[in-house]
Scaffold this motif. Structure first.
Motif, PDB file in Angstrom:
ATOM      1  N   THR A 140      95.747  11.007 -33.431  1.00 14.50           N
ATOM      2  CA  THR A 140      95.860  12.433 -33.101  1.00 14.50           C
ATOM      3  C   THR A 140      94.796  13.226 -33.833  1.00 14.50           C
ATOM      4  OG1 THR A 140      98.236  12.148 -32.858  1.00 14.50           O
ATOM      5  CG2 THR A 140      97.431  14.394 -33.058  1.00 14.50           C
ATOM      6  N   GLU A 141      94.607  12.949 -35.130  1.00 12.21           N
ATOM      7  CA  GLU A 141      93.568  13.644 -35.888  1.00 12.21           C
ATOM      8  C   GLU A 141      92.183  13.317 -35.351  1.00 12.21           C
ATOM      9  OE1 GLU A 141      94.526  12.339 -39.862  1.00 12.21           O
ATOM     10  OE2 GLU A 141      95.160  14.376 -40.384  1.00 12.21           O
ATOM     11  N   GLN A 142      91.979  12.069 -34.945  1.00  8.09           N
ATOM     12  CA  GLN A 142      90.686  11.660 -34.414  1.00  8.09           C
ATOM     13  C   GLN A 142      90.360  12.419 -33.133  1.00  8.09           C
ATOM     14  OE1 GLN A 142      90.384   7.450 -33.625  1.00  8.09           O
ATOM     15  NE2 GLN A 142      88.545   7.713 -32.378  1.00  8.09           N
ATOM     16  N   VAL A 143      91.328  12.502 -32.211  1.00  4.78           N
ATOM     17  CA  VAL A 143      91.118  13.218 -30.951  1.00  4.78           C
ATOM     18  C   VAL A 143      90.849  14.695 -31.224  1.00  4.78           C
ATOM     19  CG1 VAL A 143      92.267  13.975 -28.830  1.00  4.78           C
ATOM     20  CG2 VAL A 143      92.440  11.595 -29.556  1.00  4.78           C
ATOM     21  N   HIS A 144      91.603  15.276 -32.158  1.00  7.57           N
ATOM     22  CA  HIS A 144      91.408  16.690 -32.506  1.00  7.57           C
ATOM     23  C   HIS A 144      90.014  16.907 -33.089  1.00  7.57           C
ATOM     24  CE1 HIS A 144      92.165  20.520 -34.696  1.00  7.57           C
ATOM     25  NE2 HIS A 144      92.863  20.772 -33.598  1.00  7.57           N
ATOM     26  N   ALA A 145      89.583  16.013 -33.952  1.00  5.38           N
ATOM     27  CA  ALA A 145      88.254  16.126 -34.553  1.00  5.38           C
ATOM     28  C   ALA A 145      87.158  15.955 -33.498  1.00  5.38           C
ATOM     29  CB  ALA A 145      88.091  15.089 -35.658  1.00  5.38           C
ATOM     30  N   GLU A 146      87.347  15.013 -32.565  1.00  8.15           N
ATOM     31  CA  GLU A 146      86.354  14.796 -31.501  1.00  8.15           C
ATOM     32  C   GLU A 146      86.202  16.029 -30.618  1.00  8.15           C
ATOM     33  OE1 GLU A 146      87.745  11.348 -29.445  1.00  8.15           O
ATOM     34  OE2 GLU A 146      87.092   9.967 -31.019  1.00  8.15           O
ATOM     35  N   SER A 147      87.282  16.821 -30.497  1.00  7.23           N
ATOM     36  CA  SER A 147      87.219  18.025 -29.666  1.00  7.23           C
ATOM     37  C   SER A 147      86.597  19.196 -30.416  1.00  7.23           C
ATOM     38  CB  SER A 147      88.619  18.415 -29.193  1.00  7.23           C
ATOM     39  OG  SER A 147      89.364  18.984 -30.261  1.00  7.23           O
ATOM     40  N   GLY A 148      86.215  18.958 -31.659  1.00  7.01           N
ATOM     41  CA  GLY A 148      85.672  20.045 -32.456  1.00  7.01           C
ATOM     42  C   GLY A 148      86.773  20.968 -32.965  1.00  7.01           C
ATOM     43  N   GLY A 149      88.007  20.462 -32.982  1.00  9.27           N
ATOM     44  CA  GLY A 149      89.138  21.252 -33.456  1.00  9.27           C
ATOM     45  C   GLY A 149      89.631  22.263 -32.453  1.00  9.27           C
ATOM     46  N   THR A 150      89.247  22.095 -31.174  1.00  2.00           N
ATOM     47  CA  THR A 150      89.612  23.094 -30.174  1.00  2.00           C
ATOM     48  C   THR A 150      90.837  22.720 -29.354  1.00  2.00           C
ATOM     49  OG1 THR A 150      88.137  22.117 -28.540  1.00  2.00           O
ATOM     50  CG2 THR A 150      87.226  23.852 -29.938  1.00  2.00           C
ATOM     51  N   TYR A 151      91.170  21.453 -29.269  1.00  4.63           N
ATOM     52  CA  TYR A 151      92.265  21.014 -28.401  1.00  4.63           C
ATOM     53  C   TYR A 151      93.626  21.442 -28.950  1.00  4.63           C
ATOM     54  CZ  TYR A 151      89.507  17.910 -25.368  1.00  4.63           C
ATOM     55  OH  TYR A 151      88.631  17.396 -24.447  1.00  4.63           O
ATOM     56  N   GLY A 152      94.481  21.905 -28.038  1.00  7.60           N
ATOM     57  CA  GLY A 152      95.869  22.202 -28.360  1.00  7.60           C
ATOM     58  C   GLY A 152      96.739  21.018 -27.965  1.00  7.60           C
ATOM     59  N   ALA A 153      98.059  21.221 -27.966  1.00  6.19           N
ATOM     60  CA  ALA A 153      98.988  20.119 -27.725  1.00  6.19           C
ATOM     61  C   ALA A 153      98.823  19.501 -26.344  1.00  6.19           C
ATOM     62  CB  ALA A 153     100.422  20.610 -27.911  1.00  6.19           C
ATOM     63  N   ARG A 154      98.612  20.329 -25.311  1.00  4.63           N
ATOM     64  CA  ARG A 154      98.484  19.756 -23.960  1.00  4.63           C
ATOM     65  C   ARG A 154      97.250  18.876 -23.842  1.00  4.63           C
ATOM     66  NH1 ARG A 154      99.013  24.692 -19.942  1.00  4.63           N
ATOM     67  NH2 ARG A 154      97.584  25.496 -21.484  1.00  4.63           N
ATOM     68  N   ARG A 155      96.129  19.356 -24.341  1.00  2.92           N
ATOM     69  CA  ARG A 155      94.899  18.559 -24.233  1.00  2.92           C
ATOM     70  C   ARG A 155      94.941  17.328 -25.137  1.00  2.92           C
ATOM     71  NH1 ARG A 155      89.830  22.706 -23.720  1.00  2.92           N
ATOM     72  NH2 ARG A 155      90.257  23.362 -21.594  1.00  2.92           N
TER      73      ARG A 155
END
Length: 108
Positions: A4-19
Motif C-alpha cells: 500500500t505504501e509502495q503504490v501510494h509512493a509511486e503515485s507521488g502521494g496523490t492516490y486516495g483509497a479508491r485509486r
C-alpha cells in the motif's frame, strides 16, 4: 515497505483509497475498498484533494450574538408558545439562494 505504501509512493502521494484499491487489484491483490481505506488510515496516508476547500461562512468574533432566550430547551406544551428560526444560504445555478426556516416548537 508494504505494498500500500509502495503504490501510494509511486503515485507521488496523490492516490486516495479508491485509486489505491484499484492499483492493488491491478497488481493481483484481492482487496475491498474499505480495506484500502483502513490500511491507508493505519499508515497515515492521504490522497490529494483537488480544488479548494470552500468555507461559506466565517464567524466574526466581536459580533454580538443573539441571546438564548429558551436556554436550549426547545419543548413547548401548546401551539404558538415557542417558535424557532434559522437562516442559511445555498449555492444554486442562478447564484445564492437564501433560505429562512421557522418551526413551531410544539408541532415541529
Amino acid at each position: 515497505m508494504p505494498l500500500t505504501e509502495q503504490v501510494h509512493a509511486e503515485s507521488g502521494g496523490t492516490y486516495g483509497a479508491r485509486r489505491i484499491t484499484r492499483a492493488l487489484r491491478r497488481k493481483g491483490v484481492v482487496v475491498a475498498r474499505s480495506t484500502g481505506e483502513r490500511l491507508m488510515a493505519e499508515l497515515g496516508l492521504e490522497g490529494v484533494t483537488r480544488g479548494q476547500r470552500r468555507r461559506t461562512t466565517v464567524p466574526e468574533p466581536p459580533a454580538l450574538r443573539p441571546p438564548d432566550l429558551v436556554d436550549r430547551d426547545f419543548t413547548a406544551s401548546r401551539p404558538d408558545q415557542l417558535c424557532v428560526a434559522d437562516m442559511t444560504y445555498v449555492r444554486a445555478w442562478s447564484g445564492w439562494v437564501y433560505v429562512a426556516i421557522v418551526l413551531d416548537g410544539y408541532s415541529r
